[in-house]
Design a protein around this motif. Structure first.
Motif, PDB file in Angstrom:
ATOM      1  N   GLY A 162      18.556  20.231  -0.520  1.00 49.33           N
ATOM      2  CA  GLY A 162      17.793  19.609  -1.314  1.00 49.33           C
ATOM      3  C   GLY A 162      16.401  21.169  -1.119  1.00 49.33           C
ATOM      4  N   ARG A 163      15.137  19.878  -1.502  1.00 52.40           N
ATOM      5  CA  ARG A 163      13.794  20.405  -1.071  1.00 52.40           C
ATOM      6  C   ARG A 163      12.878  19.371  -1.258  1.00 52.40           C
ATOM      7  NH1 ARG A 163      10.062  24.389  -3.058  1.00 52.40           N
ATOM      8  NH2 ARG A 163      11.250  24.708  -4.451  1.00 52.40           N
ATOM      9  N   LYS A 164      11.809  18.907  -0.382  1.00 52.00           N
ATOM     10  CA  LYS A 164      11.058  18.089  -0.289  1.00 52.00           C
ATOM     11  C   LYS A 164       9.232  18.399  -0.256  1.00 52.00           C
ATOM     12  CE  LYS A 164      13.929  14.630  -1.308  1.00 52.00           C
ATOM     13  NZ  LYS A 164      14.274  13.743  -2.720  1.00 52.00           N
ATOM     14  N   LEU A 201      14.453  15.415  11.932  1.00 47.23           N
ATOM     15  CA  LEU A 201      14.007  16.728  11.429  1.00 47.23           C
ATOM     16  C   LEU A 201      13.945  17.892  12.393  1.00 47.23           C
ATOM     17  CD1 LEU A 201      10.710  14.859   9.525  1.00 47.23           C
ATOM     18  CD2 LEU A 201      12.920  16.585   8.480  1.00 47.23           C
ATOM     19  N   LYS A 202      14.815  17.999  13.438  1.00 52.67           N
ATOM     20  CA  LYS A 202      14.846  18.973  13.947  1.00 52.67           C
ATOM     21  C   LYS A 202      15.856  19.487  14.061  1.00 52.67           C
ATOM     22  CE  LYS A 202      10.563  19.022  16.103  1.00 52.67           C
ATOM     23  NZ  LYS A 202      10.244  17.565  15.345  1.00 52.67           N
ATOM     24  N   ALA A 203      16.932  19.102  12.963  1.00 45.85           N
ATOM     25  CA  ALA A 203      18.358  19.668  12.541  1.00 45.85           C
ATOM     26  C   ALA A 203      18.152  20.729  12.422  1.00 45.85           C
ATOM     27  CB  ALA A 203      19.291  18.272  12.572  1.00 45.85           C
ATOM     28  N   PRO A 204      20.106  21.812  12.840  1.00 47.56           N
ATOM     29  CA  PRO A 204      19.634  23.028  12.283  1.00 47.56           C
ATOM     30  C   PRO A 204      19.876  22.986  10.330  1.00 47.56           C
ATOM     31  CG  PRO A 204      21.527  22.837  13.496  1.00 47.56           C
ATOM     32  CD  PRO A 204      21.464  21.221  13.449  1.00 47.56           C
ATOM     33  N   VAL A 206      17.588  22.518   8.765  1.00 50.60           N
ATOM     34  CA  VAL A 206      16.105  21.576   8.441  1.00 50.60           C
ATOM     35  C   VAL A 206      14.553  22.656   8.608  1.00 50.60           C
ATOM     36  CG1 VAL A 206      14.365  19.861   8.702  1.00 50.60           C
ATOM     37  CG2 VAL A 206      17.297  19.423   8.698  1.00 50.60           C
ATOM     38  N   THR A 207      13.966  23.060   7.262  1.00 48.35           N
ATOM     39  CA  THR A 207      12.711  23.724   7.459  1.00 48.35           C
ATOM     40  C   THR A 207      11.749  22.857   7.032  1.00 48.35           C
ATOM     41  OG1 THR A 207      13.840  25.791   7.309  1.00 48.35           O
ATOM     42  CG2 THR A 207      12.319  26.300   6.732  1.00 48.35           C
ATOM     43  N   ILE A 208      10.540  23.156   7.970  1.00 50.56           N
ATOM     44  CA  ILE A 208       9.158  22.331   7.119  1.00 50.56           C
ATOM     45  C   ILE A 208       7.545  23.567   7.285  1.00 50.56           C
ATOM     46  CG2 ILE A 208       8.028  20.926   7.926  1.00 50.56           C
ATOM     47  CD1 ILE A 208       9.569  19.730   9.809  1.00 50.56           C
ATOM     48  N   ARG A 209       8.029  23.432   6.021  1.00 46.26           N
ATOM     49  CA  ARG A 209       6.403  24.833   5.843  1.00 46.26           C
ATOM     50  C   ARG A 209       4.874  24.050   5.756  1.00 46.26           C
ATOM     51  NH1 ARG A 209      11.133  27.071   2.953  1.00 46.26           N
ATOM     52  NH2 ARG A 209      11.958  28.540   4.195  1.00 46.26           N
ATOM     53  N   PRO A 210       4.134  24.114   6.190  1.00 49.65           N
ATOM     54  CA  PRO A 210       2.449  23.601   5.924  1.00 49.65           C
ATOM     55  C   PRO A 210       2.295  24.004   4.521  1.00 49.65           C
ATOM     56  CG  PRO A 210       2.438  25.383   7.287  1.00 49.65           C
ATOM     57  CD  PRO A 210       3.832  25.354   6.716  1.00 49.65           C
ATOM     58  N   ILE A 211       1.622  22.718   3.973  1.00 52.48           N
ATOM     59  CA  ILE A 211       1.067  22.408   2.565  1.00 52.48           C
ATOM     60  C   ILE A 211      -0.753  22.488   2.932  1.00 52.48           C
ATOM     61  CG2 ILE A 211       0.791  22.002   0.221  1.00 52.48           C
ATOM     62  CD1 ILE A 211       3.248  21.407  -0.058  1.00 52.48           C
ATOM     63  N   LEU A 212      -1.412  23.450   3.198  1.00 47.40           N
ATOM     64  CA  LEU A 212      -2.632  22.982   3.669  1.00 47.40           C
ATOM     65  C   LEU A 212      -3.720  22.697   2.180  1.00 47.40           C
ATOM     66  CD1 LEU A 212      -3.319  26.462   5.701  1.00 47.40           C
ATOM     67  CD2 LEU A 212      -2.202  23.486   5.927  1.00 47.40           C
ATOM     68  N   MET A 213      -4.435  22.073   2.675  1.00 48.67           N
ATOM     69  CA  MET A 213      -5.604  21.585   1.840  1.00 48.67           C
ATOM     70  C   MET A 213      -7.184  22.011   2.149  1.00 48.67           C
ATOM     71  SD  MET A 213      -4.516  18.488   1.321  1.00 48.67           S
ATOM     72  CE  MET A 213      -5.269  17.494  -0.082  1.00 48.67           C
ATOM     73  N   GLU A 222       6.472  21.088   2.675  1.00 48.74           N
ATOM     74  CA  GLU A 222       7.226  21.272   2.097  1.00 48.74           C
ATOM     75  C   GLU A 222       8.291  21.527   3.142  1.00 48.74           C
ATOM     76  OE1 GLU A 222       8.627  24.552  -0.731  1.00 48.74           O
ATOM     77  OE2 GLU A 222       8.916  24.917   1.553  1.00 48.74           O
ATOM     78  N   VAL A 223       9.830  20.438   2.604  1.00 49.77           N
ATOM     79  CA  VAL A 223      11.201  20.440   3.549  1.00 49.77           C
ATOM     80  C   VAL A 223      12.288  20.986   2.901  1.00 49.77           C
ATOM     81  CG1 VAL A 223      11.703  19.322   5.395  1.00 49.77           C
ATOM     82  CG2 VAL A 223      10.209  18.489   4.837  1.00 49.77           C
ATOM     83  N   THR A 224      12.948  21.391   3.056  1.00 48.34           N
ATOM     84  CA  THR A 224      14.077  22.268   2.743  1.00 48.34           C
ATOM     85  C   THR A 224      14.863  22.165   3.338  1.00 48.34           C
ATOM     86  OG1 THR A 224      12.930  23.789   1.740  1.00 48.34           O
ATOM     87  CG2 THR A 224      15.276  24.259   1.953  1.00 48.34           C
ATOM     88  N   PHE A 225      16.359  21.295   3.738  1.00 57.23           N
ATOM     89  CA  PHE A 225      17.756  21.213   3.386  1.00 57.23           C
ATOM     90  C   PHE A 225      18.558  21.422   3.314  1.00 57.23           C
ATOM     91  CE2 PHE A 225      15.274  17.325   2.692  1.00 57.23           C
ATOM     92  CZ  PHE A 225      14.858  16.683   4.071  1.00 57.23           C
TER      93      PHE A 225
END
Length: 386
Positions: A162-164, A201-204, A206-213, A222-225
């Motif tokens: 999923g995605r958050k 959040l370091k597990a295989p 898991v992808t973390i992308r920044p949302i800049l202001m 944005e965090v994708t699992f």
């Protein structure tokens, strides 16, 4: 509801709490004098100072009211509230540990296993381990019953997909507590079939992308699992109890002093300049700000008292969040107008700098922690039920 009780129950401030407040103020003064931090607005989201969090942890000031066995000092919830008020009012960099201490730890204390408490709470209290919130999703917003992130059994483990979004601090956090579906959605029971998991959040997967202001600052993500394997012991509480757990968690998220003290460095600087000079016409506006601030603080104190007593005042917390974030936005406009019209504050470089840093984030005040429109719907339904 607490706020409809004839006498709003407020805590009595004892000598111990007053002494603790003085200690925190001395610590903050020493930190400022030594260049330990520069005051900033929104310090609980923008002030990602891990070293500062560890200095607080060394003094026992993260989770001060937790049991000693879990890294706390066995104080009262109001002791912790006192510490947090002083740190927020000073604009101290507390964002690194804030979410973990504010809501992840209380959630684990109430619903987690003993192994989870022993594994995480002392590290949070030390300022060494940070958590993020895995609730909001694209196209879901504040309607958490509609989350589509799923965890499915995979042998003795779970598989998370999923995605958050709007995941504050995920880029520095070690873990996130993720709300997801573990059973198919049932239109007749929308809140059933939800569960919460502790996710590394370091597990295989898991992808973390920044949302800049707008100003280039970064605390949202944005965090994708993608097929993240979760051990069975990562489940918080019982499968299917996620809604009960997350609504309890939201009471902590929405009622704390950060919901009305994000702009306190601006209020404090403006009032200091006003009080040090002769009276003028804009004093009435300053008085209105202070009256709203005191009211919000009393409401927040009442909710903390209810939480400490084991209640889950979700609707009252929604009221504090709604009123508090509107107060923060109004503060910026009132102080900006004062800088144009009041010679006592006009031209103050420190105040101008604080305002400039706060304005780009002002639109988020009514969004983070649940949009005010959704919260008002919740409050209206509760009032209608009465």
């Amino acid at each position: 509801m607490l706020f409809f009780e004839p006498a709003l129950p407020l805590p009595a401030v004892g000598e111990r709490t007053a002494t603790l407040r003085a200690q925190v103020r001395r610590f903050i003064a020493d930190e400022l004098a030594s260049g330990g931090f520069e005051p900033q607005c929104n310090s609980w989201t923008e002030g990602l100072g891990g070293a500062f969090s560890r200095r607080l942890g060394a003094r026992g000031w993260i989770g001060y009211h937790w049991p000693v066995a879990y890294g706390g000092c066995g104080g009262s919830a109001f002791d912790t509230l006192t510490i947090n008020e002083e740190l927020l009012a000073a604009g101290a960099p507390v964002a690194a540990h804030w979410i973990a201490a504010r809501q992840s730890a209380p959630l684990l204390m109430r619903f987690g296993s003993e192994a989870q408490r022993q594994a995480f709470l002392p590290r949070i209290a030390a300022g060494d381990t940070y958590f993020a919130i895995g609730m909001s999703e694209p196209d879901v917003g504040s309607d958490l019953a509609s989350v589509r992130t799923r965890a499915e059994p995979s042998g003795a483990r779970w598989r998370l997909d999923g995605r958050k979004v709007w995941t504050s601090g995920a880029h520095i956090a070690h873990y996130a507590i993720v709300l997801c579906r573990t059973a198919p959605a049932d239109p007749t029971a929308r809140h059933a079939g939800l569960s919460q998991f502790i996710v590394d959040l370091k597990a295989p997967g898991v992808t973390i992308r920044p949302i800049l202001m707008l100003d280039g600052s970064h605390h949202f993500n944005e965090v994708t699992f993608d097929g993240v394997e979760l051990p069975a012991e990562c489940l918080v509480g019982q499968a299917g109890d996620g809604w009960k757990q997350v609504t309890s968690e939201l009471a902590y998220e929405r009622s704390g002093p950060e919901r009305f003290l994000s702009t306190m460095p601006i209020v404090e600087r403006c009032l200091r300049l006003v009080l040090e000079a002769p009276a003028a016409g804009s004093d009435a506006a300053a008085g209105r700000l202070l009256a709203r601030l005191i009211t919000l603080r009393n409401m927040s104190l009442a909710i903390w008292g209810a939480l400490e007593a084991g209640r889950s005042p979700a609707i009252e917390a929604a009221m504090v969040k709604d009123l508090g974030t509107n107060f923060e936005r109004d503060t910026l406009e009132i102080v900006r107008e004062a800088m144009d019209a009041d010679g006592r504050v006009a031209g103050d470089a420190v105040l101008a700098g604080l305002l400039a840093s706060a304005w780009p984030l002002a639109p988020t005040y009514n969004l983070r922690g649940g949009t005010n429109e959704v919260l008002r719907n919740m409050i209206a339904k509760q009032l209608q039920a009465r």
